[in-house]
Design a protein around this motif. Structure first.
Motif, PDB file in Angstrom:
ATOM      1  N   ARG A   1     -27.238  49.054  -8.455  1.00  0.00           N
ATOM      2  CA  ARG A   1     -27.635  49.865  -9.595  1.00  0.00           C
ATOM      3  C   ARG A   1     -26.441  50.112 -10.506  1.00  0.00           C
ATOM      4  O   ARG A   1     -25.299  50.187 -10.050  1.00  0.00           O
ATOM      5  CB  ARG A   1     -28.220  51.213  -9.121  1.00  0.00           C
ATOM      6  N   GLN A   2     -26.740  50.227 -11.798  1.00  0.00           N
ATOM      7  CA  GLN A   2     -25.718  50.552 -12.785  1.00  0.00           C
ATOM      8  C   GLN A   2     -26.174  51.760 -13.583  1.00  0.00           C
ATOM      9  O   GLN A   2     -27.320  51.826 -14.042  1.00  0.00           O
ATOM     10  CB  GLN A   2     -25.466  49.383 -13.731  1.00  0.00           C
TER      11      GLN A   2
ATOM     12  N   ARG B   1     -17.572  53.680   0.471  1.00  0.00           N
ATOM     13  CA  ARG B   1     -18.364  54.615   1.267  1.00  0.00           C
ATOM     14  C   ARG B   1     -18.957  53.871   2.462  1.00  0.00           C
ATOM     15  O   ARG B   1     -18.915  52.635   2.538  1.00  0.00           O
ATOM     16  CB  ARG B   1     -19.448  55.231   0.389  1.00  0.00           C
ATOM     17  N   PRO B   2     -19.515  54.597   3.469  1.00  0.00           N
ATOM     18  CA  PRO B   2     -20.009  53.929   4.681  1.00  0.00           C
ATOM     19  C   PRO B   2     -21.015  52.817   4.429  1.00  0.00           C
ATOM     20  O   PRO B   2     -20.973  51.771   5.064  1.00  0.00           O
ATOM     21  CB  PRO B   2     -20.645  55.080   5.475  1.00  0.00           C
ATOM     22  N   LYS B   3     -21.961  53.009   3.491  1.00  0.00           N
ATOM     23  CA  LYS B   3     -23.019  52.029   3.282  1.00  0.00           C
ATOM     24  C   LYS B   3     -22.991  51.376   1.909  1.00  0.00           C
ATOM     25  O   LYS B   3     -23.803  50.512   1.622  1.00  0.00           O
ATOM     26  CB  LYS B   3     -24.386  52.691   3.489  1.00  0.00           C
ATOM     27  N   GLU B   4     -22.075  51.795   1.059  1.00  0.00           N
ATOM     28  CA  GLU B   4     -22.019  51.203  -0.274  1.00  0.00           C
ATOM     29  C   GLU B   4     -20.651  51.423  -0.891  1.00  0.00           C
ATOM     30  O   GLU B   4     -19.809  52.148  -0.341  1.00  0.00           O
ATOM     31  CB  GLU B   4     -23.103  51.806  -1.176  1.00  0.00           C
TER      32      GLU B   4
ATOM     33  N   LEU C   1     -12.510  64.498 -16.591  1.00  0.00           N
ATOM     34  CA  LEU C   1     -13.567  64.156 -17.540  1.00  0.00           C
ATOM     35  C   LEU C   1     -13.441  62.689 -17.916  1.00  0.00           C
ATOM     36  O   LEU C   1     -12.350  62.217 -18.269  1.00  0.00           O
ATOM     37  CB  LEU C   1     -13.471  65.034 -18.789  1.00  0.00           C
ATOM     38  N   LEU C   2     -14.552  61.951 -17.851  1.00  0.00           N
ATOM     39  CA  LEU C   2     -14.569  60.523 -18.128  1.00  0.00           C
ATOM     40  C   LEU C   2     -15.477  60.248 -19.317  1.00  0.00           C
ATOM     41  O   LEU C   2     -16.647  60.641 -19.300  1.00  0.00           O
ATOM     42  CB  LEU C   2     -15.052  59.740 -16.903  1.00  0.00           C
ATOM     43  N   ASP C   3     -14.941  59.598 -20.330  1.00  0.00           N
ATOM     44  CA  ASP C   3     -15.722  59.235 -21.517  1.00  0.00           C
ATOM     45  C   ASP C   3     -16.246  57.808 -21.385  1.00  0.00           C
ATOM     46  O   ASP C   3     -15.552  56.916 -20.862  1.00  0.00           O
ATOM     47  CB  ASP C   3     -14.852  59.339 -22.779  1.00  0.00           C
ATOM     48  N   ASN C   4     -17.485  57.608 -21.898  1.00  0.00           N
ATOM     49  CA  ASN C   4     -18.122  56.286 -21.854  1.00  0.00           C
ATOM     50  C   ASN C   4     -18.024  55.689 -20.452  1.00  0.00           C
ATOM     51  O   ASN C   4     -17.445  54.613 -20.236  1.00  0.00           O
ATOM     52  CB  ASN C   4     -17.484  55.340 -22.875  1.00  0.00           C
ATOM     53  N   VAL C   5     -18.564  56.397 -19.498  1.00  0.00           N
ATOM     54  CA  VAL C   5     -18.418  56.048 -18.091  1.00  0.00           C
ATOM     55  C   VAL C   5     -19.566  55.156 -17.627  1.00  0.00           C
ATOM     56  O   VAL C   5     -20.716  55.321 -18.043  1.00  0.00           O
ATOM     57  CB  VAL C   5     -18.332  57.325 -17.226  1.00  0.00           C
ATOM     58  N   SER C   6     -19.237  54.193 -16.787  1.00  0.00           N
ATOM     59  CA  SER C   6     -20.218  53.322 -16.131  1.00  0.00           C
ATOM     60  C   SER C   6     -19.968  53.378 -14.628  1.00  0.00           C
ATOM     61  O   SER C   6     -18.813  53.301 -14.188  1.00  0.00           O
ATOM     62  CB  SER C   6     -20.095  51.881 -16.619  1.00  0.00           C
ATOM     63  N   VAL C   7     -21.052  53.503 -13.857  1.00  0.00           N
ATOM     64  CA  VAL C   7     -20.963  53.541 -12.402  1.00  0.00           C
ATOM     65  C   VAL C   7     -21.746  52.350 -11.847  1.00  0.00           C
ATOM     66  O   VAL C   7     -22.946  52.213 -12.104  1.00  0.00           O
ATOM     67  CB  VAL C   7     -21.523  54.854 -11.837  1.00  0.00           C
TER      68      VAL C   7
ATOM     69  N   SER D   1     -31.373  46.857  -9.629  1.00  0.00           N
ATOM     70  CA  SER D   1     -31.467  45.409  -9.425  1.00  0.00           C
ATOM     71  C   SER D   1     -32.899  44.905  -9.458  1.00  0.00           C
ATOM     72  O   SER D   1     -33.125  43.701  -9.621  1.00  0.00           O
ATOM     73  CB  SER D   1     -30.823  45.036  -8.084  1.00  0.00           C
ATOM     74  N   GLU D   2     -33.900  45.786  -9.312  1.00  0.00           N
ATOM     75  CA  GLU D   2     -35.289  45.343  -9.217  1.00  0.00           C
ATOM     76  C   GLU D   2     -36.040  45.441 -10.533  1.00  0.00           C
ATOM     77  O   GLU D   2     -37.079  44.814 -10.700  1.00  0.00           O
ATOM     78  CB  GLU D   2     -36.016  46.158  -8.149  1.00  0.00           C
TER      79      GLU D   2
END
Length: 366
Positions: free
Chosen positions: A196-197, A159-162, A179-185, A220-221
């Motif tokens: 961020r997670q 994306r433009p900034k991330e 559909l996504l199972d046990n998803v992490s972003v 992260s903070e």
């Protein structure tokens, strides 16, 4: 057959085969370089060295495509060379049949076919992926968002900034939704620094929007996370972009096809293209044998008239292209379900091989 004669025939054919492969590969790579230079001229910062690397990375996949035609041409050159030097006539005069001097050719080309499928194909798949990545890095094509392994399914959205990196243990198609199972972003900045997670048991990708319900968020903070009832991510990813990657079975290693096909079926995605390509790879050695038999049928009859030789060469090449065209037709029929995939993959070779054997029996025994 005498072992010395067997080794002599095998050695001579191998030299002709690899010489033909080298020449055709060099010619096609030259055209690839020209085409890549034309494409690179549309983008800034692409050096000639980069174009050369791209051509080299593309060449293994191209070698697999031209291998049947290399086999056909090498067979014709070998048999016509032996006929012109009277070696073929001497062999037949001492009682050797056509089956004696084409047996080394069939054995050699069968080994080449098995090696291509089991060893060279994974290498070609790896170089094809690196070709795509280098094209993306040079800006010559847009990035592919999809990656798959036995451990999970990965999506990447720049994306433009991330940057969003999405991982899921299992993926399913539900109409136009994913559909996504046990998803992490994982949210990263432009320098790939962690921001961020977010984790959830279920995520829904719909119309460019990824939704996580009851997501656990760690930034992260903060040292401790928090739960968010509903989390939304705007993304350029959608079902169509994911399916684009599924249409490229050439970038998949032969050994990974069973796992990936099972993954597609369990996820609800179409797997016909990958299943058909996998069956074609298994049948590939038989296709090479068919090409050798075609060259033998047209190069075997003795004649000293130049016109007859040229006509037989043209007919052999035409027959080879007919076999290739027939395999493309059965490929489409196999993917559509009109033919069983096993029959669609093996059918062309199983049609041509008996016809060639019958023709050779007629030429040999009258």
């Amino acid at each position: 057959m005498n072992l010395i004669l067997f080794r002599y025939i095998l050695k001579q054919f191998a030299l002709i085969f690899f010489a033909t492969l080298f020449i055709l590969t060099a010619v096609i790579m030259l055209f690839d370089v020209i085409e890549l230079l034309r494409e690179a001229s549309k983008h800034e910062g692409v050096a000639f060295f980069d174009v050369g690397v791209l051509a080299l990375l593309k060449s293994p996949q191209m070698i697999h495509i031209i291998l049947p035609f290399v086999t056909l041409i090498a067979g014709l050159v070998f048999l016509f060379k032996f006929s012109r030097s009277s070696e073929l006539i001497v062999m037949r005069a001492v009682g050797l049949s056509v089956w004696n001097f084409i047996l080394p050719l069939i054995m050699f080309i069968t080994i080449v076919g098995v090696f291509d499928v089991t060893v060279f194909n994974p290498i070609a798949a790896l170089t094809a992926k690196r070709f795509e990545r280098l094209e993306e890095r040079l800006g010559m094509t847009r990035s592919t968002p999809f990656s798959w392994s036995e451990e999970g399914f990965w999506l990447r959205d720049i994306r433009p900034k991330e940057v969003l990196v999405i991982r899921a243990s299992r993926v399913r198609q539900d109409k136009q939704d994913v559909l996504l199972d046990n998803v992490s972003v994982f949210e990263l900045d432009n320098q790939d620094n962690f921001k961020r997670q977010s984790e959830a048991e279920l995520g829904t990708l719909q119309g460019g929007m990824l939704t996580l319900n009851n997501a656990f968020v760690i930034d992260s903070e903060s040292e401790t996370g928090r739960t968010v009832g509903r989390l939304l991510f705007n993304t350029g990813l959608n079902l169509d972009r994911i399916l684009e990657k599924f249409d490229e079975p050439q970038t998949m290693s032969f050994w990974r096809f069973p796992y990936f096909i099972r993954f597609l079926k369990e996820s609800g995605f179409a797997s016909q293209a990958h299943e058909m390509y996998w069956h074609e790879l298994i049948a590939f050695p038989a296709t090479l044998v068919a090409m050798i038999l075609i060259s033998t049928v047209f190069a075997l009859p003795p004649t000293s008239r130049q016109g007859k030789v040229l006509l037989r060469v043209l007919l052999a090449i035409l027959s080879g292209f007919t076999l290739y065209f027939l395999s493309r037709v059965t490929n489409v029929l196999g993917q559509s379900g009109s033919l069983p995939m096993f029959l669609a993959a093996w059918g062309p070779a199983l049609i041509v091989i008996p016809l060639c054997l019958s023709a050779l029996l007629h030429l040999e025994d009258g």
